[in-house]
Write a protein that holds these residues in place. Structure first.
Motif, mmCIF file in Angstrom:
data_model
loop_
_atom_site.group_PDB
_atom_site.id
_atom_site.type_symbol
_atom_site.label_atom_id
_atom_site.label_comp_id
_atom_site.label_asym_id
_atom_site.label_seq_id
_atom_site.Cartn_x
_atom_site.Cartn_y
_atom_site.Cartn_z
ATOM 1 N N SER A 100 -2.992 0.035 0.829
ATOM 2 C CA SER A 100 -4.007 0.900 1.424
ATOM 3 C C SER A 100 -5.516 0.555 1.099
ATOM 4 O O SER A 100 -6.382 1.209 1.577
ATOM 5 C CB SER A 100 -3.494 2.328 1.474
ATOM 6 O OG SER A 100 -3.412 2.690 0.208
ATOM 7 N N TYR A 103 -1.117 0.675 7.871
ATOM 8 C CA TYR A 103 -1.778 -0.437 7.259
ATOM 9 C C TYR A 103 -0.876 -1.680 7.430
ATOM 10 O O TYR A 103 -1.201 -2.839 7.353
ATOM 11 C CB TYR A 103 -2.007 -0.174 5.590
ATOM 12 C CG TYR A 103 -2.786 0.758 5.600
ATOM 13 C CD1 TYR A 103 -4.281 0.483 5.498
ATOM 14 C CD2 TYR A 103 -2.593 1.911 5.055
ATOM 15 C CE1 TYR A 103 -5.188 1.609 5.464
ATOM 16 C CE2 TYR A 103 -3.307 3.058 4.797
ATOM 17 C CZ TYR A 103 -4.760 2.721 5.089
ATOM 18 O OH TYR A 103 -5.797 3.929 4.819
ATOM 19 N N THR A 150 0.735 6.148 6.123
ATOM 20 C CA THR A 150 0.347 4.921 5.446
ATOM 21 C C THR A 150 0.806 3.614 6.126
ATOM 22 O O THR A 150 0.284 2.428 5.854
ATOM 23 C CB THR A 150 0.855 4.747 3.916
ATOM 24 O OG1 THR A 150 0.451 6.003 3.312
ATOM 25 C CG2 THR A 150 0.283 3.793 3.098
#
Length: 309
Positions: A245, A105, A102
């Motif tokens: 996200s 991002y 993640t």
């Protein structure tokens, strides 16, 4: 012996990929060109560097020895280049970062200006799940790692970059049909889509369920945040996801937040490194850059997340 540094570099990539085809793609060379360079290096030795068994390429024990030496040799060559540039007042070298998936991002925004200001810095970045990222940290294979869940079995330094908030999301049409359901029954009724074992997001979800004595209904388990998001968009289920996200999908009204008592779940994105690690000049420069600019980067690129509830 008469081999070249280029041949050693080609061999290292072939040894890592265990495939001439993949090595050619990685090196931006043709397969015949890679094969020629590998053959020219092999001709310098009486023992084989590689062997092909059942159409698979393997590196021999002798090849592993040469691979290890080649890494040291090429590392020293790169060091000569870095020292030369450093004497000219130019920051040069590799910056190795591993991040939970993640992190894609947010990490580019913390890297962009630093790399633009230091064009001779070479970035090596790997995205994976939390467990694999921690393994790279333990093996000293990264200068820094980006995490939301701190391990308790290592002595680490950390630099907090920004807050991380996780909400329960569903496809907008599906969420509208849930509005009449009591919130406290949601996790018993909803098919949840989880990240794979070893994911920081999954760990945070499981901690919440355990603390709340909830036995969730697990519908799917997928190996990336992007895969989970696409499954939720397709209406296959619901999931707890980091807000950062799914911003675009929220703005386009494709996803919606499901209100749940105790949410959002909160932690922080942290840049972490081993206390005993001797940081390179590049790593030290990047750390100083982060300390000086992290608030500005957050305000410029992520402060709008605070308005989403």
């Amino acid at each position: 012996m008469n081999f070249t540094l280029h041949q050693l570099r080609v061999f290292l990539v072939v040894a890592e990929m265990k495939s001439i085809t993949q090595a050619a793609r990685e090196l931006n060379m043709t397969q015949p060109a890679v094969s020629i360079q590998l053959k020219n290096l092999q001709d310098q030795f009486d023992l084989p560097l590689t062997e092909v068994i059942g159409r698979k390429l393997y590196v021999t024990d002798f090849g592993r020895e040469i691979e290890s030496i080649a890494r040291r040799v090429l590392g020293e060559v790169d060091s000569i280049k870095d020292h030369s540039l450093r004497f000219q007042g130019v920051l040069s070298g590799k910056l190795r970062i591993a991040s939970a998936s993640t992190g894609k991002y947010i990490l580019p925004y913390y890297l962009r200006n630093f790399l633009a200001e230091n064009p001779h810095v070479e970035l090596e970045m790997e995205l994976s799940n939390k467990n694999k990222v921690l393994e790279k940290l333990r093996n000293n294979d990264a200068d820094f790692v980006l995490l939301t869940v701190m391990p308790s079995d290592m002595d680490l330094y950390e630099e907090v970059l920004m807050p991380n908030r996780l909400y329960l999301f569903g496809a907008t049409d599906n969420v509208q049909s849930l509005q009449e359901n009591p919130v406290n029954t949601l996790f018993g009724d909803l098919p949840l889509i989880f990240r794979e074992e070893g994911s920081g997001t999954r760990y945070t979800m499981q901690q919440f369920f355990q603390k709340s004595n909830i036995s969730p209904r697990v519908g799917l388990s997928l190996n990336s945040t992007e895969a989970v998001k696409q499954a939720v968009l397709a209406g296959l289920g619901y999931s707890v996801l980091p807000l950062v996200s799914v911003v675009d999908e929220l703005m386009l009204n494709k996803l919606a937040i499901i209100p749940v008592k105790g949410f959002p779940l909160r932690n922080n994105w942290r840049m972490v490194w081993l206390q005993k690690k001797q940081l390179t000049a590049v790593a030290s420069a990047f750390l100083n850059y982060i300390k000086e600019h992290k608030q500005q980067i957050y305000q410029t690129h992520f402060s709008h997340l605070e308005k989403i509830h």
